[in-house]
Scaffold this active site. Structure first.
Site, PDB file in Angstrom:
ATOM      1  N   GLU A 166       0.801  -1.216   0.000  1.00  0.00           N
ATOM      2  CA  GLU A 166       0.000   0.000   0.000  1.00  0.00           C
ATOM      3  C   GLU A 166       0.840   1.276   0.000  1.00  0.00           C
ATOM      4  O   GLU A 166       0.807   2.052   0.962  1.00  0.00           O
ATOM      5  CB  GLU A 166      -0.962   0.011   1.200  1.00  0.00           C
ATOM      6  CG  GLU A 166      -1.914  -1.167   1.213  1.00  0.00           C
ATOM      7  CD  GLU A 166      -2.904  -1.121   2.377  1.00  0.00           C
ATOM      8  OE1 GLU A 166      -2.823  -0.209   3.201  1.00  0.00           O
ATOM      9  OE2 GLU A 166      -3.768  -2.008   2.443  1.00  0.00           O
ATOM     10  N   GLU A 357      -5.396  -8.550   0.872  1.00  0.00           N
ATOM     11  CA  GLU A 357      -6.004  -8.185   2.157  1.00  0.00           C
ATOM     12  C   GLU A 357      -7.490  -7.938   1.940  1.00  0.00           C
ATOM     13  O   GLU A 357      -7.883  -7.300   0.964  1.00  0.00           O
ATOM     14  CB  GLU A 357      -5.423  -6.890   2.750  1.00  0.00           C
ATOM     15  CG  GLU A 357      -4.080  -7.033   3.381  1.00  0.00           C
ATOM     16  CD  GLU A 357      -3.585  -5.729   4.025  1.00  0.00           C
ATOM     17  OE1 GLU A 357      -4.408  -4.870   4.409  1.00  0.00           O
ATOM     18  OE2 GLU A 357      -2.354  -5.576   4.102  1.00  0.00           O
TER      19      GLU A 357
END
Ligand code: IFM
Length: 450
Positions: A166, A357
């Site tokens: 991320e 995720e």
């Protein structure tokens, strides 16, 4: 009547964690502080003044935690390496820190659990931050050296390596909104940081290709945002396109196509001239990948009308509440947005995708019966797994799904308040209690069906 739906053959199932969120032992065996140690010890930055000093004490309890994975029937485990544990000053190898990960990897392989290693899940050595951190191009070089060192030390044990987790959070939450370490608040800086992260990713991929076994898979994990306009007014549609460009295409386009979108450059021209992009950078950023990791929790909605919270990194798109149920994080629940995101991302990238995720926070507690009845998490996971199957049916090549997360842990600026784990952790005595969702998830994995 409910019908059973199967996941593709060979679908990879797993759970994920991140070093600073679970390890603790922040000053042991030569580890030096990361930016998250500094940030979490800065008053006012983290809810309740929580820190990752102890977290889940995984550094000492990793054997039990791997046994938990076995008990849950988890075939693949995604975790991250703490750069300040293996290279405390960001450049010099610390053998005791390295040995921890070798033991962990050996423990996984002995248990026949496939490791997926993330090199950077936000814990930059503080010594590097003091020299300019991700604002400084030299950090790109040091990250590449770190990746090479890890490739040489553990490459024989690691079938899948993800460079960054991320980078959006590092760039925008770390440098534009200041909610994450290092806590800076300058929109212009975020674009430069994003470029340095992109370059670090690309250089690391190329360097690792020369070191890792030919069958090793290399990837990056992006938290791609499905950004929707609040209305169909042209201004809102333009605001959504802008938010999409600064959130997704700033990473996807250079990594996959070797260019930054013209709309991105144009719509940020009042903040930066992009002169930090040097000749040859984009060819390096676009090193070929084996798959793309996608983290997904929630879609976002924006409006062009100022007033609410600005979309991170800009003053041209503002957050707009969605008419959808919300999690305790205030995140809208809309599984169909995951389907749309996977279908579009596969179509545009041509790459296999893995959901690296997905999960939901709760205020989960152990009840009088000794169990944690987290039906809200089972509902969320079921609906999002159905969304993955919908995407597969619509042509998206989705090869795996990693639930976030194994253990309740240090949820960054939220501290220990928000529990994302499939396994409950009592932070007073470190007791682990698998929640109902853990048993449910095990059942799905066992039959590869929903
Ligand atoms: O806990 C985080 C994780 O570290 C990165 N992705 C989002 C999760 C939930 O906020």
């Amino acid at each position: 009547m409910s019908t059973t739906r199967s996941f593709p053959e060979g679908f990879v199932w797993g759970v994920g964690t991140a070093s600073y969120q679970i390890e603790g032992a922040v000053a042991e065996d030569g580890r030096r502080p990361s930016i998250w140690d500094t940030f979490s010890h800065t008053p006012g930055k983290i809810a309740h003044g929580d820190t990752g000093d102890v977290a889940c004490d995984h550094y000492h309890r990793w054997v039990d935690d791997l046994d938990l994975l076995v008990a849950m029937g988890i075939p693949s485990y995604r975790f991250s390496i703490a750069w300040p544990r293996v290279m405390p000053d960001g450049r010099t190898i610390n053998q005791p820190g390295m040995d921890f990960y070798k033991r962990l990897l050996d423990g996984l392989l002995e248990r026949r659990i496939a490791p997926v290693v993330t090199l950077y899940h936000w814990d930059l050595p503080q010594d590097l931050e003091d020299r300019g951190g991700w604002r400084d191009r030299e950090t790109v070089e040091l990250f590449t050296e770190y990746a090479v060192a890890m490739g040489k030390e553990i490459g024989d044990r690691v079938p899948v390596v993800t460079t960054l987790n991320e980078p959006w959070c590092t760039a925008y939450l770390g440098h534009a909104t200041g909610e994450h370490a290092p806590g800076l608040t300058d929109n212009a800086l975020a674009y430069e940081v994003a470029h340095h992260l992109n370059l670090a990713h690309g250089r690391a991929v190329t360097a690792l290709r020369g070191i890792l076994p030919a069958e090793a898979q290399l990837s990056v994990t992006l938290n791609l945002q499905e950004v929707l306009p609040a209305t169909d007014r042209a201004e809102d549609v333009a605001a959504a396109a802008h938010a999409e460009a600064i959130s997704n295409r700033i990473f996807l386009d250079p990594m996959l196509r070797g260019s930054y979108p013209v709309e991105l450059i144009d719509s940020t021209a009042h903040l930066t001239d992009w002169s930090f992009v040097r000749d040859g950078d984009l060819a390096e950023v676009s090193a070929p990948l084996d798959f793309l990791g996608v983290n997904y929790y929630s879609p976002g909605m924006v409006t062009a009308t100022p007033g609410s919270t600005p979309w991170p990194g800009t003053d041209r798109a503002w957050r707009h509440d969605m008419d959808a149920p919300q999690t305790i994080m205030g995140w809208a629940i809309q599984p169909s947005a995951l389907t749309d995101l996977l279908v579009r991302t596969h179509r545009e990238s041509g790459l296999p995708l893995v959901v690296t995720e997905n999960g939901i926070a709760g205020h989960d507690a152990v009840g009088a019966d000794g169990a944690v009845h987290d039906t809200h998490r089972i509902d969320y996971l079921r609906d999002h797994l159905a969304a993955v199957l919908d995407a597969v049916e619509q042509g998206a090549d989705v090869r795996g799904y990693f639930g976030w997360t194994l253990l309740d842990n240090f949820e960054w600026a939220w501290g220990y308040d928000k529990r994302f784990g499939l396994v409950h952790v009592d932070f007073d005595d470190q007791t682990r209690t698998p929640k109902d969702s853990a048993r449910w998830f095990s059942g799905i994995i066992e039959c590869n069906e929903l």
